[in-house]
Each structure stands twice: as C-alpha cells, then as structure tokens.
Design a protein around this motif. Sequence first.
Motif, short mmCIF file in Angstrom:
data_model
loop_
_atom_site.label_atom_id
_atom_site.label_comp_id
_atom_site.label_asym_id
_atom_site.label_seq_id
_atom_site.Cartn_x
_atom_site.Cartn_y
_atom_site.Cartn_z
N THR A 32 0.82 -1.21 0.00
CA THR A 32 0.00 0.00 0.00
C THR A 32 0.86 1.25 0.00
O THR A 32 1.93 1.29 0.61
CB THR A 32 -0.97 0.02 1.19
N GLU A 33 0.37 2.27 -0.69
CA GLU A 33 1.01 3.58 -0.66
C GLU A 33 0.43 4.42 0.48
O GLU A 33 0.97 5.45 0.83
CB GLU A 33 0.79 4.31 -1.99
N ASP A 34 -0.69 3.95 1.03
CA ASP A 34 -1.33 4.65 2.14
C ASP A 34 -0.58 4.36 3.43
O ASP A 34 0.33 3.53 3.48
CB ASP A 34 -2.78 4.18 2.30
N HIS A 35 -1.00 5.03 4.45
CA HIS A 35 -0.46 4.81 5.79
C HIS A 35 -1.66 4.39 6.65
O HIS A 35 -2.26 5.23 7.33
CB HIS A 35 0.20 6.09 6.31
N ASP A 82 3.46 2.69 8.62
CA ASP A 82 4.21 2.92 7.39
C ASP A 82 5.33 1.89 7.30
O ASP A 82 6.20 1.84 8.16
CB ASP A 82 4.79 4.34 7.44
N HIS A 84 7.47 1.91 4.97
CA HIS A 84 8.61 2.62 4.39
C HIS A 84 9.45 3.11 5.56
O HIS A 84 9.24 4.21 6.07
CB HIS A 84 8.09 3.77 3.53
N ASP A 100 1.36 11.47 2.68
CA ASP A 100 2.20 11.20 1.51
C ASP A 100 3.65 11.21 1.95
O ASP A 100 4.03 11.88 2.91
CB ASP A 100 1.99 12.26 0.42
N ASP A 101 4.48 10.47 1.23
CA ASP A 101 5.91 10.44 1.49
C ASP A 101 6.63 11.37 0.54
O ASP A 101 6.29 11.45 -0.63
CB ASP A 101 6.46 9.02 1.30
#
Length: 142
Positions: A32-35, A82, A84, A100-101
């Motif tokens: 996922t790109e979401d958190h 996250d 990331h 967003d990152d």
Amino acid sequence: MQQIEQIVASLRDEGFRITPQRMAIVDYLLKTEDHPSAELIYKVVRKRYPMVSLSTVYKTLELLREKKLVNEIEVEGETRFDAHTNEHINLVCLKCGKIDDLDEASLKDIQIKAAKKSKYLILKSNFELHGYCNDCKSKMKI
C-alpha cells in the motif's frame, strides 16, 4: 522498502510463527502507498482471512514496530503505520488525514543544514510536515 521474504525470514529466525494472517498483514503494508490504521488493515485482511481478529492485527503491528519493520505515525489521535522505514518526510493533511511520502533526498538536505547550524551529529530523523493536500487545498476558500 523491505521485501516480504526478508521480513518473514527475520521473524522466523527469531522464533516467531509465520501465519497466513501475519503474512497478509505484512504483504498489505508493503504494497500500500497509504499509511493505514490497524482498523483499516483489519478490514482489508479480513476479506481474505475472515478468521483474523483485530487483536492479531494489533499484535502483529506491535511486533513489526518493535523489530523496526514499520513506523508509527500519529494523525489527530489515530495511529497509522508505514512500512517505508527508510528516513523520509511524511506530509500529513490536516483536513482529510492523508499521508504522503516525500523522497529521502529532501530530508538529507534538511539534516545537513540542521547539523551545520546546530553542530549536532545527526544519526536519525523522523520528520513530518503538516498542511493541506492538493485535494483539500483546492476546496478551501483562500
């Protein structure tokens, strides 16, 4: 970002059981790109594994956090996660809660300037910028 195989191997090496539910939680976080919040992760994983409990999600997230495989971000009293884990900047929308990152290079510039100005030896950073995302900003009357 880490690969699922590395995370699974790391947990297995330390004696933790690798269940399909844990794998699904890790897989979702990595893709996922979401958190997401724990509750959102639970809803997503439960679609595939109806027997998963919210407790399993929380315990898995706590384990991943302890092992520094996910980061926690607080947004208006809600904990978000996250996968990331490299140093980066989180941009947090004050209206909708979107996160967003921003790339690592931007953070390095800030670290270099802070180190020069303060004379600190900076080893690690956790950086958030709070404002309004493009969607929310465009709806505002300024």
